[in-house]
Design a protein around this motif. Structure first.
Motif, short mmCIF file in Angstrom:
data_model
loop_
_atom_site.label_atom_id
_atom_site.label_comp_id
_atom_site.label_asym_id
_atom_site.label_seq_id
_atom_site.Cartn_x
_atom_site.Cartn_y
_atom_site.Cartn_z
N UNK A 1 94.70 26.44 99.87
CA UNK A 1 94.46 26.08 101.27
C UNK A 1 94.47 24.56 101.44
N UNK A 2 93.84 23.84 100.50
CA UNK A 2 93.79 22.38 100.58
C UNK A 2 95.20 21.79 100.51
N UNK A 3 96.05 22.36 99.68
CA UNK A 3 97.45 21.89 99.59
C UNK A 3 98.18 22.03 100.91
N UNK A 4 97.76 23.00 101.72
CA UNK A 4 98.37 23.21 103.03
C UNK A 4 97.69 22.37 104.11
N UNK A 5 96.71 21.56 103.70
CA UNK A 5 96.01 20.71 104.66
C UNK A 5 94.77 21.34 105.26
N UNK B 1 88.01 22.81 103.61
CA UNK B 1 86.83 23.52 104.09
C UNK B 1 86.00 22.63 105.01
N UNK B 2 85.45 23.23 106.04
CA UNK B 2 84.65 22.52 107.05
C UNK B 2 83.52 21.72 106.41
N UNK C 1 81.06 16.48 105.22
CA UNK C 1 80.52 15.57 104.22
C UNK C 1 81.37 14.29 104.17
N UNK C 2 82.69 14.43 104.15
CA UNK C 2 83.58 13.28 104.09
C UNK C 2 83.45 12.41 105.34
N UNK C 3 83.29 13.04 106.51
CA UNK C 3 83.11 12.26 107.73
C UNK C 3 81.85 11.40 107.64
N UNK C 4 80.79 11.96 107.08
CA UNK C 4 79.56 11.20 106.92
C UNK C 4 79.81 9.97 106.04
N UNK C 5 80.56 10.15 104.96
CA UNK C 5 80.89 9.01 104.09
C UNK C 5 81.73 7.98 104.84
N UNK D 1 90.86 12.83 99.51
CA UNK D 1 90.35 13.94 98.71
C UNK D 1 91.18 14.06 97.44
N UNK D 2 90.51 14.26 96.33
CA UNK D 2 91.17 14.68 95.11
C UNK D 2 90.71 16.11 94.87
N UNK D 3 91.62 17.04 95.06
CA UNK D 3 91.32 18.45 94.84
C UNK D 3 91.76 18.79 93.42
N UNK D 4 90.83 19.33 92.64
CA UNK D 4 91.10 19.67 91.25
C UNK D 4 91.02 21.19 91.10
#
Length: 165
Positions: free
Chosen positions: A127-131, A134-135, A140-144, A155-158
């Motif tokens: 799903x992440x590869x398709x953009x 997860x909410x 969390x990223x918006x807060x950062x 994002x680095x998705x592993x």
């Protein structure tokens, strides 16, 4: 025989985490169910994590540490490791939210990016590869992003099963 000892270890770790309770004003809780965060604020505890779930988190932390070390080597002085940030707080609509970015990166055009490392199972990775991130991760990223004032989030998705990134 040996596995039972590991399960006991994870069970004890889960119980310790459960005893501490969760901080509803932490960026890692952003985007989570409002009812769960309300229970956190009220000090109401659900069930401790299962030993298997605790192992998933523990091993995710190990992967995270390894990727952070690799980023330090690969990016050199363009990478800001988490210890360079320390524990930060930001005021969001009257609530003080604490956060700790996974890292930062200076892009070739000199802009700064928050680096967020997420280890994922097959489904979430695909799903992440398709953009489709997860909410909870996006909140969390918006807060950062908001708290650091950096220009963007990377994002680095592993993928845990295959080490794809």
């Amino acid at each position: 025989m040996i596995v039972e000892h590991l399960e006991f270890l994870y069970s004890m770790q889960a119980h310790e985490a459960w005893e501490q309770g969760a901080n509803p004003f932490r960026a890692s809780r952003a985007g989570h169910c409002i009812a769960a965060k309300a229970r956190d604020k009220l000090g109401l505890k659900g069930e401790p994590l299962t030993p298997r779930r605790m192992a998933v988190f523990a091993h995710g932390n190990i992967l995270h540490a390894a990727l952070t070390a690799d980023l330090k080597i690969a990016l050199g002085d363009k990478f800001m490791p988490p210890e360079d940030f320390g524990d930060l707080t930001v005021d969001i609509e009257g609530a003080t939210v604490s956060f700790h970015p996974d890292g930062g990166y200076q892009l070739p055009d000199k802009r700064l990016a928050v680096v967020e490392i997420k280890s994922m199972a097959d489904f979430s990775f695909d799903r992440a590869r398709e953009g489709n991130i997860d909410r909870e991760y996006l909140c969390q990223a918006w807060t950062y992003y908001f708290g650091t004032g950096f220009d963007l989030v990377v994002f680095i998705a592993y993928r845990k099963e295959t080490s794809h990134m």
